[in-house]
Design a protein around this motif. Structure first.
Motif, short mmCIF file in Angstrom:
data_model
loop_
_atom_site.label_atom_id
_atom_site.label_comp_id
_atom_site.label_asym_id
_atom_site.label_seq_id
_atom_site.Cartn_x
_atom_site.Cartn_y
_atom_site.Cartn_z
N LEU A 106 -0.63 8.57 2.98
CA LEU A 106 -1.27 8.00 4.17
C LEU A 106 -0.26 7.39 5.13
O LEU A 106 -0.61 7.06 6.27
CB LEU A 106 -2.29 6.93 3.76
N ASN A 107 0.97 7.25 4.68
CA ASN A 107 1.97 6.56 5.49
C ASN A 107 3.22 7.37 5.73
O ASN A 107 4.23 6.83 6.18
CB ASN A 107 2.35 5.23 4.81
N ASN A 108 3.17 8.67 5.43
CA ASN A 108 4.39 9.44 5.64
C ASN A 108 4.56 9.79 7.12
O ASN A 108 3.68 9.53 7.95
CB ASN A 108 4.43 10.69 4.75
N TYR A 130 -0.34 1.25 8.71
CA TYR A 130 0.64 1.31 7.63
C TYR A 130 0.46 0.15 6.66
O TYR A 130 0.35 0.35 5.44
CB TYR A 130 2.04 1.28 8.23
N GLN A 131 0.42 -1.05 7.20
CA GLN A 131 0.32 -2.23 6.35
C GLN A 131 -0.99 -2.27 5.56
O GLN A 131 -1.00 -2.62 4.37
CB GLN A 131 0.45 -3.50 7.21
N ASP A 132 -2.09 -1.91 6.20
CA ASP A 132 -3.39 -1.96 5.52
C ASP A 132 -3.43 -1.04 4.32
O ASP A 132 -3.92 -1.42 3.24
CB ASP A 132 -4.52 -1.60 6.49
N TRP A 133 -2.91 0.18 4.46
CA TRP A 133 -2.96 1.12 3.34
C TRP A 133 -1.98 0.74 2.25
O TRP A 133 -2.26 0.95 1.05
CB TRP A 133 -2.73 2.55 3.82
N VAL A 164 9.92 1.60 -6.07
CA VAL A 164 11.00 1.03 -5.24
C VAL A 164 11.01 1.58 -3.82
O VAL A 164 11.06 0.81 -2.85
CB VAL A 164 12.36 1.19 -5.94
N PRO A 165 10.96 2.90 -3.61
CA PRO A 165 10.92 3.38 -2.22
C PRO A 165 9.70 2.91 -1.45
O PRO A 165 9.79 2.67 -0.24
CB PRO A 165 10.91 4.91 -2.38
N GLN A 166 8.56 2.77 -2.14
CA GLN A 166 7.35 2.31 -1.45
C GLN A 166 7.47 0.86 -1.01
O GLN A 166 7.05 0.49 0.08
CB GLN A 166 6.13 2.49 -2.35
N VAL A 167 8.07 0.03 -1.86
CA VAL A 167 8.29 -1.37 -1.47
C VAL A 167 9.31 -1.44 -0.34
O VAL A 167 9.15 -2.22 0.62
CB VAL A 167 8.77 -2.21 -2.67
N TYR A 168 10.36 -0.63 -0.42
CA TYR A 168 11.37 -0.61 0.65
C TYR A 168 10.70 -0.36 2.00
O TYR A 168 10.97 -1.05 2.99
CB TYR A 168 12.41 0.47 0.36
N ASN A 169 9.81 0.62 2.04
CA ASN A 169 9.13 0.94 3.29
C ASN A 169 8.16 -0.15 3.70
O ASN A 169 7.99 -0.44 4.89
CB ASN A 169 8.40 2.28 3.17
N ALA A 170 7.49 -0.76 2.72
CA ALA A 170 6.59 -1.87 3.04
C ALA A 170 7.35 -2.99 3.73
O ALA A 170 6.89 -3.56 4.73
CB ALA A 170 5.92 -2.37 1.76
N LEU A 171 8.52 -3.31 3.23
CA LEU A 171 9.34 -4.36 3.83
C LEU A 171 9.84 -3.95 5.21
O LEU A 171 9.92 -4.77 6.13
CB LEU A 171 10.52 -4.69 2.91
N ARG A 172 10.16 -2.66 5.36
CA ARG A 172 10.64 -2.18 6.66
C ARG A 172 9.58 -2.32 7.74
O ARG A 172 9.89 -2.56 8.91
CB ARG A 172 11.08 -0.71 6.53
N PHE A 173 8.31 -2.21 7.33
CA PHE A 173 7.21 -2.36 8.28
C PHE A 173 6.61 -3.76 8.24
O PHE A 173 5.49 -3.97 8.70
CB PHE A 173 6.12 -1.31 8.00
N ASN A 174 7.38 -4.71 7.70
CA ASN A 174 6.99 -6.13 7.71
C ASN A 174 5.63 -6.38 7.05
O ASN A 174 4.85 -7.22 7.50
CB ASN A 174 6.99 -6.68 9.14
N THR A 175 5.35 -5.64 5.99
CA THR A 175 4.11 -5.84 5.25
C THR A 175 4.18 -7.16 4.49
O THR A 175 5.16 -7.40 3.77
CB THR A 175 3.88 -4.69 4.26
#
Length: 208
Positions: A106-108, A130-133, A164-175
């Motif tokens: 849903l976030n690619n 992005y953040q919601d999903w 780990v990659p999913q958390v990395y992206n979550a942090l990149r989008f300020n989740t």
């Protein structure tokens, strides 16, 4: 082996981690997603799906990160990423799929481009999507985790490789991550290992 990769591709990030954990020699071949190089004729001849990653082996080309990870596990005898016990193996896959199958698609980049180009959403709306999903998925993943160093025990597995990659992206989008102490503890612990830090986006030859 050659891994066709983009430094911020979550799926390619997974495979980079696994190759490092298993100590497998490989070359990285950058494919720029922002320039749509994955849709170019030269790459499509190698991977008809036009997606990343792709792993070029002596047997041929293999796409889809989970398929690559399973193949690496079945064909190598170094650093297993799946337990031998069938039930424990299923638990690892359960967590890995919750991330790689339920959250990530849903976030690619394809989805984010569609939101912007076809539906004309604002950057603020795209970030909220992005953040919601991410949070919808992490709410469940957090409850699935125990109090172990990694997702499923004391050694990294397929689940950590996906997390780990999913958390990395979550942090990149300020989740906001305050509600996920177990996830963050595992993420931080994984990143004390060289196999994970060497696979990080900023360490790649195509990092921008």
């Amino acid at each position: 082996m050659k891994l066709y990769s983009y430094f911020r591709s979550s799926a390619a990030y997974r495979v980079r981690i696994a190759l490092n954990l298993k100590g497998l020699t490989h070359d990285i071949v950058p494919v720029n997603l922002l320039k749509s190089e994955q849709q170019g004729e030269q790459y499509l001849e190698k991977n008809i799906q036009g997606l990343l990653p792709a792993l070029e082996t002596e047997q041929g080309m293999l796409g889809q990160s989970l398929a690559i990870l399973e193949w690496l596990e079945e064909t190598t005898d170094t650093t297993p990423i799946l337990p031998s016990d069938p039930w424990q193996k299923a638990q690892v896959r359960n967590l890995a799929y919750a991330i790689a199958v339920d959250i990530h698609p849903l976030n690619n980049l394809r989805v984010l481009k569609y939101l912007t180009n076809e539906l004309a959403v604002t950057d603020e709306q795209k970030t909220k999507w992005y953040q919601d999903w991410i949070m919808t998925g992490f709410d469940k993943v957090e409850k699935m985790l125990g109090d172990t160093a990694f997702c499923c025990g004391e050694e990294p597995t397929l689940a950590d490789i996906c997390l780990v990659p999913q958390v990395y992206n979550a942090l990149r989008f300020n989740t906001p991550m305050d509600n996920y102490p177990k996830i963050m503890a595992i993420y931080n612990h994984c990143n004390t290992l060289k196999a994970f830090t060497d696979a990080a986006p900023e360490q790649q030859i195509d990092a921008q």
